[in-house]
Design a protein around this motif. Structure first.
Motif, PDB file in Angstrom:
ATOM      1  N   UNK A 193      47.600  62.054  35.810  1.00  0.00           N
ATOM      2  CA  UNK A 193      47.244  62.406  37.187  1.00  0.00           C
ATOM      3  C   UNK A 193      47.954  63.684  37.627  1.00  0.00           C
ATOM      4  N   UNK A 194      49.263  63.753  37.383  1.00  0.00           N
ATOM      5  CA  UNK A 194      50.022  64.932  37.807  1.00  0.00           C
ATOM      6  C   UNK A 194      49.613  66.180  37.039  1.00  0.00           C
ATOM      7  N   UNK A 195      49.255  66.018  35.781  1.00  0.00           N
ATOM      8  CA  UNK A 195      48.902  67.158  34.923  1.00  0.00           C
ATOM      9  C   UNK A 195      47.558  67.770  35.293  1.00  0.00           C
ATOM     10  N   UNK A 196      46.751  67.041  36.051  1.00  0.00           N
ATOM     11  CA  UNK A 196      45.425  67.544  36.394  1.00  0.00           C
ATOM     12  C   UNK A 196      45.495  68.817  37.231  1.00  0.00           C
ATOM     13  N   UNK A 197      46.495  68.908  38.099  1.00  0.00           N
ATOM     14  CA  UNK A 197      46.570  70.066  38.996  1.00  0.00           C
ATOM     15  C   UNK A 197      46.908  71.352  38.248  1.00  0.00           C
ATOM     16  N   UNK A 198      47.978  71.401  37.420  1.00  0.00           N
ATOM     17  CA  UNK A 198      48.192  72.638  36.655  1.00  0.00           C
ATOM     18  C   UNK A 198      47.059  72.953  35.686  1.00  0.00           C
ATOM     19  N   UNK A 199      46.372  71.921  35.195  1.00  0.00           N
ATOM     20  CA  UNK A 199      45.209  72.176  34.349  1.00  0.00           C
ATOM     21  C   UNK A 199      44.108  72.871  35.137  1.00  0.00           C
ATOM     22  N   UNK A 200      43.892  72.427  36.368  1.00  0.00           N
ATOM     23  CA  UNK A 200      42.859  73.040  37.205  1.00  0.00           C
ATOM     24  C   UNK A 200      43.203  74.480  37.542  1.00  0.00           C
ATOM     25  N   UNK A 201      44.478  74.752  37.840  1.00  0.00           N
ATOM     26  CA  UNK A 201      44.873  76.131  38.142  1.00  0.00           C
ATOM     27  C   UNK A 201      44.726  77.016  36.898  1.00  0.00           C
ATOM     28  N   UNK A 202      45.082  76.471  35.737  1.00  0.00           N
ATOM     29  CA  UNK A 202      44.908  77.229  34.500  1.00  0.00           C
ATOM     30  C   UNK A 202      43.445  77.504  34.211  1.00  0.00           C
ATOM     31  N   UNK A 203      42.588  76.538  34.515  1.00  0.00           N
ATOM     32  CA  UNK A 203      41.146  76.726  34.321  1.00  0.00           C
ATOM     33  C   UNK A 203      40.635  77.858  35.190  1.00  0.00           C
ATOM     34  N   UNK A 204      41.105  77.926  36.422  1.00  0.00           N
ATOM     35  CA  UNK A 204      40.693  79.017  37.321  1.00  0.00           C
ATOM     36  C   UNK A 204      41.100  80.365  36.744  1.00  0.00           C
ATOM     37  N   UNK A 205      42.291  80.442  36.181  1.00  0.00           N
ATOM     38  CA  UNK A 205      42.741  81.702  35.582  1.00  0.00           C
ATOM     39  C   UNK A 205      41.843  82.105  34.412  1.00  0.00           C
TER      40      UNK A 205
END
Length: 294
Positions: free
Chosen positions: A127-139
């Motif tokens: 659950x917590x890892x989803x947010x940095x994954x989403x930001x990395x996806x945007x990059x």
């Protein structure tokens, strides 16, 4: 069970931040397998991994533990370590924490008497890892597309925890997002967030309307009938675990640019991702200690 000394053994910069998080919890932490990282100098370091494994109460292995099935994942080391040598060093009763631990490797460690935990399988980390994954996806999207993300037309396949975080990030920067999912409850939630939502069966007909597609499904959901209709400027960013969700042969045949985007938190947010790993391991230790005390 009383864990005092922890060896953080190999992996990328995330593991060093995990080591820092464990130190803050009061553990004696040593690191090994980070000769190429300047940050390793902030910690007590061991050169010989097998000897270090034998001398500690618990071992933290990388995410993933191995990339080739034969050696420990040591991208920041100047040495290679066969898994067989690691296994020989593990002691009965030792706690071993690893990310994406394969069933054969778990069995081999348990045969040595180790108590094995896969921290990557823990709900709190996912659950917590989803947010940095989403930001990395945007990059990755910004680097891979010729146009702006705002006002773009985006497709996201799947609607699990990570996909939901990606949808919220893309919607937040003004993209027009269409979610492709299997369940009607997922369609309803996506629509409540202001997105369009469709079953997977609709993707072939709509594939040519998107500026980029993000796949989060770890199964072959983007195949020839979809790839043959994709706009030539439309990349497919595949964040799913291997083998991914895109048919590689069909992608080559139709000239579709597929961008595998794995381990995004480690690449773009190692501090946050590492602290999540460290906190997850700390909570696992605490939970086991509490269970033993009952």
């Amino acid at each position: 069970m009383n864990i005092q000394s922890i060896l953080v053994c190999g992996g990328d910069e995330r593991q060093l931040y995990a080591a820092g998080a464990l130190i803050k919890r009061g553990y004696e932490v040593t690191v090994a397998g980070f000769e190429k990282s300047g940050r390793a100098a902030d910690f007590p370091c061991e050169r010989e991994i097998p000897a270090a494994v034998r001398s500690c109460d618990a071992v933290v292995l990388p995410l993933p533990v191995t990339r080739d099935g034969a050696h420990l994942n040591l991208p920041l080391s100047d040495r290679a370590l066969p898994l067989a040598e690691l296994l020989e060093a593990i002691r009965p009763g030792q706690r071993v924490f690893g990310g994406m631990v394969s069933a054969p490797l778990r069995a081999a460690m348990e045969e040595r008497g180790a108590i094995v935990f896969d921290y990557y399988a823990q709900e709190e980390l996912i659950t917590a890892n989803a947010v940095p994954t989403a930001e990395g996806t945007l990059k990755v999207i910004i680097e891979s597309t010729p146009g702006m993300v705002q006002w773009s037309h985006a497709a996201v396949t799947g609607f699990g925890r990570t996909a939901k975080a990606i949808v919220r990030v893309l919607s937040g920067v003004g993209a027009n997002v269409t979610v492709f999912a299997r369940k009607s409850t997922d369609w309803a939630q996506a629509q409540a967030w202001g997105c369009a939502a469709c079953p997977f069966q609709s993707l072939p007909a709509l594939a040519g309307t998107f500026d980029f597609i993000v796949n989060t499904v770890p199964a072959r959901v983007i195949d020839a009938p979809i790839l043959m209709r994709i706009n030539p400027d439309c990349p497919v960013i595949d964040i799913a675990s291997p083998p991914g969700g895109v048919d590689p042969d069909a992608a080559r045949e139709y000239g579709v640019r597929v961008i595998p985007a794995l381990s995004l938190p480690g690449r773009y947010a190692p501090k946050t991702a590492g602290e999540i790993i460290g906190d997850t391991i700390g909570n696992l230790i605490q939970g086991e200690e509490q269970a033993c005390a009952r």
